[in-house]
Motif scaffolding. Structure first.
Motif: not given
Length: 95
Positions: A72-74, A78-81, A87-90
Motif C-alpha cells: 500500500r505504498r502508493e 499519496a498524502v505525503a507533502p 521515498l519521503y522527502l523531509v
C-alpha cells in the motif's frame, strides 16, 4: 560459607541499603540459606555431562517467510507533502 551480622551490615552499607537490626538478622539467615543451596549445587558431580542450552528439547517453530499484507505504498505516499522515487522527502535540519 558463613556470614556474620557485621558482613551483612557492611554489604548493606556498600549497597546503600538501610537495614535495621532485625532486618539484618533476617537477611543474614536468608543469605545463609541461599549459600547452602549453592553449596548443594556445587557438590554434584557433573564430570562427563555435556552442557546444554536448554533443559528440555526445544525445537524452533518456523513458518514460511511470506508477505501477507498488501503493498500500500502508493496510498500512504499519496498524502505525503513530498515524495521522490518512492521515498519521503523531509526538510534539511543540519546546515
Amino acid at each position: 560459607m558463613s556470614l556474620t551480622l557485621d558482613d551483612v551490615q557492611r554489604i548493606a552499607m556498600l549497597a546503600r541499603i538501610g537495614l535495621g537490626e532485625q532486618e539484618a538478622v533476617r537477611t543474614c539467615a536468608q543469605l545463609e540459606a541461599v549459600f547452602g543451596l549453592i553449596e548443594q549445587l556445587q557438590s554434584v558431580d557433573t564430570r562427563g555431562v555435556e552442557p546444554m542450552t536448554h533443559p528440555g528439547e526445544a525445537g524452533l517453530r518456523l513458518r514460511d517467510d511470506v508477505a501477507d499484507e498488501p503493498q500500500r505504498r502508493e496510498e500512504y505516499q499519496a498524502v505525503a507533502p513530498s515524495v521522490e522515487r518512492g521515498l519521503y522527502l523531509v526538510p534539511r535540519v543540519i546546515e
